[in-house]
Design a protein around this motif. Structure first.
Motif, PDB file in Angstrom:
ATOM      1  N   TRP A  94       0.623  -1.060   0.153  1.00 32.72           N
ATOM      2  CA  TRP A  94       0.209   0.822   0.099  1.00 32.72           C
ATOM      3  C   TRP A  94       0.754   1.518   0.022  1.00 32.72           C
ATOM      4  O   TRP A  94       1.815   1.705   0.705  1.00 32.72           O
ATOM      5  N   ALA A  95       0.305   2.015  -0.666  1.00 31.70           N
ATOM      6  CA  ALA A  95       1.170   3.288  -0.853  1.00 31.70           C
ATOM      7  C   ALA A  95       0.198   4.422  -1.479  1.00 31.70           C
ATOM      8  O   ALA A  95      -0.694   4.162  -2.415  1.00 31.70           O
ATOM      9  N   GLN A 116      -9.532  -4.682   8.059  1.00 29.43           N
ATOM     10  CA  GLN A 116      -9.573  -3.509   8.419  1.00 29.43           C
ATOM     11  C   GLN A 116      -9.848  -2.211   7.754  1.00 29.43           C
ATOM     12  O   GLN A 116     -11.070  -1.664   7.238  1.00 29.43           O
ATOM     13  N   GLY A 117      -9.602  -3.135   6.106  1.00 29.46           N
ATOM     14  CA  GLY A 117      -9.670  -2.170   4.961  1.00 29.46           C
ATOM     15  C   GLY A 117      -8.915  -0.936   4.770  1.00 29.46           C
ATOM     16  O   GLY A 117      -8.814  -0.579   6.243  1.00 29.46           O
ATOM     17  N   MET A 155      -3.959   4.071  14.414  1.00 30.79           N
ATOM     18  CA  MET A 155      -4.664   3.546  16.017  1.00 30.79           C
ATOM     19  C   MET A 155      -4.857   2.142  16.025  1.00 30.79           C
ATOM     20  O   MET A 155      -4.163   1.087  17.667  1.00 30.79           O
ATOM     21  N   GLU A 156      -6.274   2.070  15.389  1.00 31.98           N
ATOM     22  CA  GLU A 156      -7.432   1.160  15.467  1.00 31.98           C
ATOM     23  C   GLU A 156      -6.201  -0.399  15.167  1.00 31.98           C
ATOM     24  O   GLU A 156      -6.362  -1.243  16.142  1.00 31.98           O
ATOM     25  N   SER A 207      -2.778   5.618   8.231  1.00 32.14           N
ATOM     26  CA  SER A 207      -3.060   7.177   7.997  1.00 32.14           C
ATOM     27  C   SER A 207      -2.615   7.245   7.743  1.00 32.14           C
ATOM     28  O   SER A 207      -1.300   7.436   8.248  1.00 32.14           O
ATOM     29  N   LEU A 208      -2.379   8.331   6.629  1.00 28.75           N
ATOM     30  CA  LEU A 208      -1.738   9.255   5.856  1.00 28.75           C
ATOM     31  C   LEU A 208      -0.669  10.728   7.137  1.00 28.75           C
ATOM     32  O   LEU A 208       0.035  10.627   7.319  1.00 28.75           O
ATOM     33  N   LYS A 209      -1.911  10.847   7.698  1.00 30.22           N
ATOM     34  CA  LYS A 209      -1.154  11.869   9.028  1.00 30.22           C
ATOM     35  C   LYS A 209      -0.329  11.410   9.775  1.00 30.22           C
ATOM     36  O   LYS A 209       0.424  12.293   9.955  1.00 30.22           O
ATOM     37  N   MET A 210      -0.608  10.222  10.338  1.00 33.62           N
ATOM     38  CA  MET A 210       0.569   9.661  11.304  1.00 33.62           C
ATOM     39  C   MET A 210       1.462   9.514  10.434  1.00 33.62           C
ATOM     40  O   MET A 210       2.623   9.379  10.758  1.00 33.62           O
ATOM     41  N   TRP A 211       1.233   8.697   9.179  1.00 38.30           N
ATOM     42  CA  TRP A 211       2.460   9.064   8.700  1.00 38.30           C
ATOM     43  C   TRP A 211       3.670   9.771   7.871  1.00 38.30           C
ATOM     44  O   TRP A 211       4.593   9.834   8.040  1.00 38.30           O
TER      45      TRP A 211
END
Length: 549
Positions: free
Chosen positions: A103-104, A149-150, A169-170, A156-160
């Motif tokens: 995934w990217a 999860q899908g 987080m989940e 999470s791009l924000k956390m990346w």
């Protein structure tokens, strides 16, 4: 809570996952990320100083490929990574390597939809080869977590962008939970037998009433729910779970469905034991336990009737009785959870996959025993063959035998795989491991012993044998082989110990029967026995119709 020491290495930031794990286990505090192979390569690294029992390598494929999705370049990079890993892979400890999920953010515009699968397959092929070649390598189901999860929820791009934390987080919480589950699988003793009701359990409706109410078992509607349940159970059986039937029914009616219904996926040959009658189910479970030579604490009972479930809970409290789902569509997911909670194991061996056939062969042996004119006649007809095998090549089975055997187990010591690795490489230890075949087929690797030669006398510290081959004097032959080798090595005596437990009473007087004399009680609460090898008695046992006595 996992008792082993864990390490999580990755090429992306796993600090939050590590913090979650540290609340429940002793976990290596990784020095950053992206140097997972460097930590393994450097013997002076803090990773090696920590000495983890289980290491989890959670890898992001896009980062490993440096976001270059050319298949040839990817093949080279993946091959190089696995080659380096294999070159620095320690022999001790267990290693879980994640399967691939590519995934990217830029892949959303990838015009070639098959490229993603092609690159993931390159990783999968290398991982499979590594796991086959190295018995201490396992495949960690990372992909399953992402699919559950899908993509939109999992990543999470924000956390990346904030700190190279790839997962939301989940998803991180689910990853930590799965890591702990896999670690616990390395330690626990799984259940062995799934006892199934038939009516309104394996199928909908009642056997014998099909003229008025057809059995629900088909490829659509509620009938498909029951068929999917059977699909789950069939896979469980193929992975070593023994199946049994306890059903209040006319046997002829039930067998008609089992043998001839076009949508039955489980046939009579898939069940190691059957009790289709009107007797109380606790009584039938006890009888099946005797037939299979297993403790009832290794049984799980699945029945749609609350009254039957409660009767088993009350009369056989050691049997596990999970709740039954309220709706047919919940049957297959419920059984999958039962497998994960009670039957799943870290490693599925060849013996596990052949378990049903082995126990069904036991039924033939029991029938032969009933027809034999004497015990000697019975054992001669069995044509037993005791075959020594190399413990280094069967380390998982050796560890499994010592950790899962309760009845024929003289000291009931338990070992990690790493400890077993050290024992087989210890010049002061002798490890005996045996496969047993007979006229009915291969019983698998079923007997093991460890002798410690470091003391005044060599001592049998461990002696175990699978319950499915008990009662055939095989232990006499095993002990004779051990004594012969000790004599050949120049020892004059041999010591054995018996440490009583709640389950190993069948071997309480084994050493006395074999001609050993009691010498002292041990500090561990057991009893010590010794024999002078030059004076050892002749013992009767039959191998391939030849009497050795």
């Amino acid at each position: 809570m996992a008792t082993g020491r864990l390490a999580v290495l990755s090429n992306v930031n796993m600090n939050m996952v590590i913090r979650m794990l540290q609340k429940q286990a002793e976990v290596y505090d990784a020095e950053g990320y992206g140097n997972e192979l460097g930590a393994l390569l450097n013997p002076a690294s803090s990773y090696h100083a920590f000495q983890p029992d289980i290491t989890f390598l959670i890898m992001d494929l896009a980062e490993l490929l440096e976001h270059d999705y050319d298949p040839q370049t990817a093949k080279e990079r993946i091959g190089s990574w696995f080659q380096t890993l294999e070159g620095c892979l320690p022999e001790h400890g267990v290693f879980y390597v994640s399967d691939a999920y590519l995934w990217a953010v830029e892949l959303a515009v990838l015009a070639d939809p098959e490229r993603k699968q092609q690159l993931e397959s390159l990783w999968s092929m290398e991982l499979q080869k590594l796991a086959v070649k190295h018995a201490n390598v396992r495949i960690f189901p990372y992909r399953r977590i992402i699919e559950h999860q899908g993509e939109e929820k999992a990543f999470s791009l924000k956390m990346w962008y904030m700190g190279k934390v790839l997962l939301g987080m989940e998803t991180q919480s689910l990853l930590a939970e799965k890591i702990l589950q896999q670690a616990e699988l390395e330690e626990r003793t799984p259940k062995k037998v799934l006892v199934l009701d038939l009516d309104n359990t394996l199928w909908g409706g009642l056997a014998g009433e099909t003229d008025h109410t057809p059995v629900l078992l088909s490829e659509d509607h509620s009938g498909l729910a029951y068929k999917n349940l059977q699909r789950v159970i069939k896979l469980m059986q193929e992975q070593g779970v023994l199946l049994a039937i306890a059903s209040k029914n006319n046997e002829e009616d039930a067998m008609e469905i089992l043998e001839h219904h076009p949508h039955m996926l489980l046939g009579p040959e898939d069940f190691a034991a059957r009790r289709i009658n009107w007797d109380p189910k606790p009584d039938n479970i006890r009888k099946m336990a005797e037939e299979l030579n297993l403790g009832t604490d290794s049984f799980v009972f699945f029945d749609d009737s609350e009254a039957e479930r409660e009767m088993v809970r009350q009369m056989l409290p050691e049997v596990t009785v999970p709740d039954f789902p309220a709706r047919p569509e919940e049957l297959a997911p419920c059984m999958a959870k039962i497998y994960e909670e009670y039957f799943a194991r870290a490693v599925i061996t060849k013996e596990d996959r052949e378990k049903t056939a082995q126990y069904r062969a036991n039924a033939g042996r029991n029938a032969m025993a009933e027809q034999a004119v004497s015990f000697e006649d019975y054992v001669k007809k069995l044509e037993i063959c005791l075959i020594p095998v190399d413990p280094k090549e069967h380390l998982d089975r050796l560890t499994q035998l010592l950790n899962k055997t309760n009845q024929f187990n003289l000291t009931t010591r338990r070992y990690t795989r790493e400890q077993m690795q050290q024992i087989v490489e210890d010049a002061g230890k002798r490890v005996f491991l045996y496969q047993v075949t007979d006229a009915f087929g291969d019983n698998g690797i079923v007997a093991a012993a460890i002798v410690d030669t470091a003391g005044e006398l060599p001592e049998i510290t461990d002696l175990v044998m699978s319950c499915r081959v008990m009662g055939r004097n095989i232990e006499n032959a095993v002990i004779d082989r051990i004594e012969e080798q000790m004599q050949e090595e120049g020892y004059t005596g041999l010591r054995g110990r018996y440490i009583p437990t709640a389950k190993n009473k069948p071997v309480e007087v084994l050493y006395e029967k074999l001609g050993y004399h009691r010498t002292e009680s041990t500090q561990e609460g057991g009893t010590c026995y010794e024999i002078t090898l030059a004076e050892r008695p002749e013992r009767a046992y039959w191998l391939k119709e030849t009497l050795y006595d």
